[in-house]
Design a protein around this motif. Structure first.
Motif, mmCIF file in Angstrom:
data_model
loop_
_atom_site.group_PDB
_atom_site.id
_atom_site.type_symbol
_atom_site.label_atom_id
_atom_site.label_comp_id
_atom_site.label_asym_id
_atom_site.label_seq_id
_atom_site.Cartn_x
_atom_site.Cartn_y
_atom_site.Cartn_z
ATOM 1 N N GLU A 188 -90.074 -16.942 -117.674
ATOM 2 C CA GLU A 188 -91.008 -16.388 -116.690
ATOM 3 C C GLU A 188 -91.631 -15.083 -117.177
ATOM 4 O O GLU A 188 -92.824 -14.825 -116.950
ATOM 5 C CB GLU A 188 -90.292 -16.162 -115.357
ATOM 6 C CG GLU A 188 -89.919 -17.444 -114.627
ATOM 7 C CD GLU A 188 -89.460 -17.173 -113.203
ATOM 8 O OE1 GLU A 188 -90.314 -16.815 -112.377
ATOM 9 O OE2 GLU A 188 -88.249 -17.300 -112.928
ATOM 10 N N HIS A 205 -82.483 -18.442 -101.304
ATOM 11 C CA HIS A 205 -83.862 -17.969 -101.169
ATOM 12 C C HIS A 205 -83.968 -16.800 -100.189
ATOM 13 O O HIS A 205 -83.856 -17.001 -98.977
ATOM 14 C CB HIS A 205 -84.765 -19.117 -100.716
ATOM 15 C CG HIS A 205 -84.869 -20.220 -101.720
ATOM 16 N ND1 HIS A 205 -85.729 -20.153 -102.799
ATOM 17 C CD2 HIS A 205 -84.195 -21.392 -101.839
ATOM 18 C CE1 HIS A 205 -85.594 -21.258 -103.531
ATOM 19 N NE2 HIS A 205 -84.674 -22.014 -102.967
ATOM 20 N N GLU A 225 -89.906 -13.396 -100.174
ATOM 21 C CA GLU A 225 -90.677 -12.668 -101.183
ATOM 22 C C GLU A 225 -90.913 -11.202 -100.812
ATOM 23 O O GLU A 225 -91.655 -10.507 -101.500
ATOM 24 C CB GLU A 225 -92.033 -13.362 -101.385
ATOM 25 C CG GLU A 225 -91.932 -14.834 -101.748
ATOM 26 C CD GLU A 225 -91.117 -15.102 -103.000
ATOM 27 O OE1 GLU A 225 -91.318 -14.393 -104.007
ATOM 28 O OE2 GLU A 225 -90.255 -16.011 -102.964
ATOM 29 N N GLU A 226 -90.296 -10.731 -99.735
ATOM 30 C CA GLU A 226 -90.591 -9.382 -99.275
ATOM 31 C C GLU A 226 -89.519 -8.355 -99.628
ATOM 32 O O GLU A 226 -89.699 -7.151 -99.408
ATOM 33 C CB GLU A 226 -90.854 -9.404 -97.768
ATOM 34 C CG GLU A 226 -92.064 -10.277 -97.432
ATOM 35 C CD GLU A 226 -92.483 -10.197 -95.977
ATOM 36 O OE1 GLU A 226 -91.943 -9.351 -95.235
ATOM 37 O OE2 GLU A 226 -93.365 -10.982 -95.583
ATOM 38 N N ASP A 227 -88.368 -8.812 -100.128
ATOM 39 C CA ASP A 227 -87.335 -7.925 -100.688
ATOM 40 C C ASP A 227 -86.838 -6.869 -99.710
ATOM 41 O O ASP A 227 -86.635 -5.707 -100.075
ATOM 42 C CB ASP A 227 -87.855 -7.232 -101.952
ATOM 43 C CG ASP A 227 -88.222 -8.206 -103.065
ATOM 44 O OD1 ASP A 227 -88.101 -9.421 -102.850
ATOM 45 O OD2 ASP A 227 -88.637 -7.750 -104.137
ATOM 46 N N HIS A 261 -82.537 -13.025 -110.083
ATOM 47 C CA HIS A 261 -83.559 -13.773 -109.375
ATOM 48 C C HIS A 261 -84.367 -14.628 -110.348
ATOM 49 O O HIS A 261 -84.836 -14.133 -111.363
ATOM 50 C CB HIS A 261 -84.517 -12.831 -108.635
ATOM 51 C CG HIS A 261 -83.927 -12.245 -107.399
ATOM 52 N ND1 HIS A 261 -83.687 -10.907 -107.245
ATOM 53 C CD2 HIS A 261 -83.517 -12.838 -106.248
ATOM 54 C CE1 HIS A 261 -83.160 -10.688 -106.055
ATOM 55 N NE2 HIS A 261 -83.044 -11.835 -105.432
ATOM 56 N N ARG A 281 -89.334 -15.892 -109.499
ATOM 57 C CA ARG A 281 -90.091 -14.786 -108.913
ATOM 58 C C ARG A 281 -91.586 -14.958 -109.170
ATOM 59 O O ARG A 281 -92.408 -14.762 -108.279
ATOM 60 C CB ARG A 281 -89.633 -13.448 -109.478
ATOM 61 C CG ARG A 281 -88.180 -13.093 -109.197
ATOM 62 C CD ARG A 281 -88.031 -11.737 -108.533
ATOM 63 N NE ARG A 281 -88.403 -11.777 -107.121
ATOM 64 C CZ ARG A 281 -88.303 -10.739 -106.302
ATOM 65 N NH1 ARG A 281 -87.857 -9.579 -106.766
ATOM 66 N NH2 ARG A 281 -88.642 -10.839 -105.057
ATOM 67 N N THR A 282 -91.929 -15.345 -110.397
ATOM 68 C CA THR A 282 -93.351 -15.487 -110.734
ATOM 69 C C THR A 282 -93.965 -16.728 -110.103
ATOM 70 O O THR A 282 -95.181 -16.861 -110.048
ATOM 71 C CB THR A 282 -93.547 -15.547 -112.263
ATOM 72 O OG1 THR A 282 -92.889 -16.709 -112.781
ATOM 73 C CG2 THR A 282 -92.976 -14.298 -112.928
ATOM 74 N N LEU A 283 -93.120 -17.650 -109.627
ATOM 75 C CA LEU A 283 -93.596 -18.859 -108.965
ATOM 76 C C LEU A 283 -93.642 -18.674 -107.448
ATOM 77 O O LEU A 283 -93.945 -19.608 -106.711
ATOM 78 C CB LEU A 283 -92.692 -20.050 -109.312
ATOM 79 C CG LEU A 283 -92.529 -20.335 -110.807
ATOM 80 C CD1 LEU A 283 -91.571 -21.495 -111.026
ATOM 81 C CD2 LEU A 283 -93.869 -20.615 -111.454
ATOM 82 N N HIS A 284 -93.309 -17.458 -107.005
ATOM 83 C CA HIS A 284 -93.336 -17.115 -105.576
ATOM 84 C C HIS A 284 -92.408 -18.010 -104.759
ATOM 85 O O HIS A 284 -92.715 -18.392 -103.624
ATOM 86 C CB HIS A 284 -94.765 -17.170 -105.030
ATOM 87 C CG HIS A 284 -95.728 -16.338 -105.831
ATOM 88 N ND1 HIS A 284 -95.665 -14.955 -105.859
ATOM 89 C CD2 HIS A 284 -96.737 -16.693 -106.652
ATOM 90 C CE1 HIS A 284 -96.610 -14.487 -106.659
ATOM 91 N NE2 HIS A 284 -97.267 -15.513 -107.156
ATOM 92 N N ASN A 285 -91.267 -18.321 -105.361
ATOM 93 C CA ASN A 285 -90.237 -19.106 -104.681
ATOM 94 C C ASN A 285 -88.868 -18.542 -105.064
ATOM 95 O O ASN A 285 -87.964 -19.270 -105.461
ATOM 96 C CB ASN A 285 -90.352 -20.583 -105.064
ATOM 97 C CG ASN A 285 -89.430 -21.467 -104.241
ATOM 98 O OD1 ASN A 285 -89.122 -21.170 -103.091
ATOM 99 N ND2 ASN A 285 -88.971 -22.561 -104.841
ATOM 100 N N THR A 286 -88.746 -17.227 -104.942
ATOM 101 C CA THR A 286 -87.589 -16.488 -105.444
ATOM 102 C C THR A 286 -86.258 -17.081 -104.987
ATOM 103 O O THR A 286 -86.087 -17.433 -103.813
ATOM 104 C CB THR A 286 -87.673 -15.022 -104.993
ATOM 105 O OG1 THR A 286 -88.879 -14.462 -105.505
ATOM 106 C CG2 THR A 286 -86.496 -14.224 -105.504
#
Length: 331
Positions: free
Chosen positions: A253, A151, A154-156, A229, A232-237
């Motif tokens: 996704e 993990h 989410e800010e890459d 990844h 990503r769309t679940l905000h738990n990359t």
């Protein structure tokens, strides 16, 4: 001459390298091999089915090494949360005094560990979260850049910028994680202000790693382009190995509106564990970082860490030779 940092002095190790806590991988054989080689081996508490099983694993590790080692406890969202407090209590009872925490707010665990004279390294993916960890009283932080397996947040933000920011803004020492597999990587993060490196994927690909030989060979044969990844769309990359299953998850996704229930069976932990046990890289989801592109062999932990230490020392010495008196620079 050894490389001496706040990490080596605080933990009593020779080489400023930590084997990060990895589900199904951080087991006694690997942990002891890393510690015996001069780094810090870390048992993964949640690899064990319950606290008493962790007690057994700690005792087994202690039979294999007299060097310091730690225990990782990662707090994850769950309908039925594991007995985190039980794992912590057992480890402290067994004399473990180094812990790696990660995941959701570990404040209660940190307070318990500090009350028992333990050293705590907290892993996070942003400087903002690192500062929160420092306020909790941890001794050191582990900063995960976007390159890491598992993990990355989410800010890459890649390690080059993230670590430089950490060096300028944090009040306590930190180690670097993500994409570090060799002496050049260790030297680089030391130059960026880190006190050492946390390595996961690299230790998966060692003789003492418990995963199937086929998976080790797959890591060697892969490149930095062989991860993907998911969530990503679940905000738990999560960064995982690019295989049939992970690409199917990504496709679901991308169709839009995906919920966890839509991919639950594909990403089950049981399938991921069997990848390591059975050796089929396409059977389930398994984590890997882009550092794969730099892994070309399957050494023992002793040989790996000796090489990392030697190469880092040579690179650091070489950088020092670049600084010369002005009169010599003009020649």
């Amino acid at each position: 001459m050894p490389i001496v940092t706040s990490l080596t002095k605080t933990l009593g190790i020779r080489i400023p390298v930590v084997q990060g806590g990895m589900q199904w991988v951080g087991v006694p054989r690997l942990v002891a091999a890393v510690s015996n080689a001069g780094g810090l081996g870390v048992l993964t508490a949640l690899t064990q089915p319950n606290p008493e099983a962790l007690r057994t694993a700690i005792r087994e590790t202690r039979k294999l090494t007299e060097k310091p080692f730690g225990v990782n406890i990662t707090l994850l969202p769950s309908i039925n949360p594991p007995d985190y407090a039980g794992y912590a209590q057992v480890a402290v009872e067994e004399g473990v005094r180094i812990f790696e925490t990660a995941g959701n707010n570990p404040k209660k665990l940190v307070e318990y560990f500090k009350a028992n004279g333990c050293k705590v390294i907290h892993k996070c993916t942003t400087v903002r979260h690192a500062k929160a960890g420092a306020r909790m009283g941890v001794d050191m932080l582990s900063i995960d850049g976007f390159e890491c397996a598992g993990h990355p947040g989410e800010e890459d933000i890649g390690g080059l910028v993230l670590l430089a920011r950490a060096a300028s803004e944090l009040s306590i020492p930190f180690i670097a994680s993500g994409g570090i597999v060799n002496g050049r990587g260790l030297a680089a993060v030391l130059a960026l202000g880190a006190a050492g490196a946390n390595m996961g994927t690299r230790f998966m690909c060692t003789v003492e790693s418990p995963i199937h030989q086929n998976i080790k060979e797959k890591i060697v044969a892969s490149s930095e382009q062989d991860t993907v990844h998911i969530f990503r769309t679940l905000h738990n990359t999560a960064r995982v190995f690019k295989n049939k299953v992970s690409q199917e998850v990504v496709a679901i996704e991308r169709r839009g509106g995906a919920k966890f229930e839509d991919v639950r069976e594909l990403v089950s932990g049981a399938r991921g564990r069997q990848v390591y046990e059975l050796g089929d890289p396409d059977y389930g989801i398994w984590t890997a970082g882009i550092g794969m592109g730099l892994i070309q062999d399957i050494p023992t932990c002793k040989d790996l860490l000796a090489t990392i230490e030697r190469d880092a020392e040579e690179i650091i010495a070489g950088l020092g030779r670049m600084v010369v008196p002005e009169r010599q620079a003009k020649l």
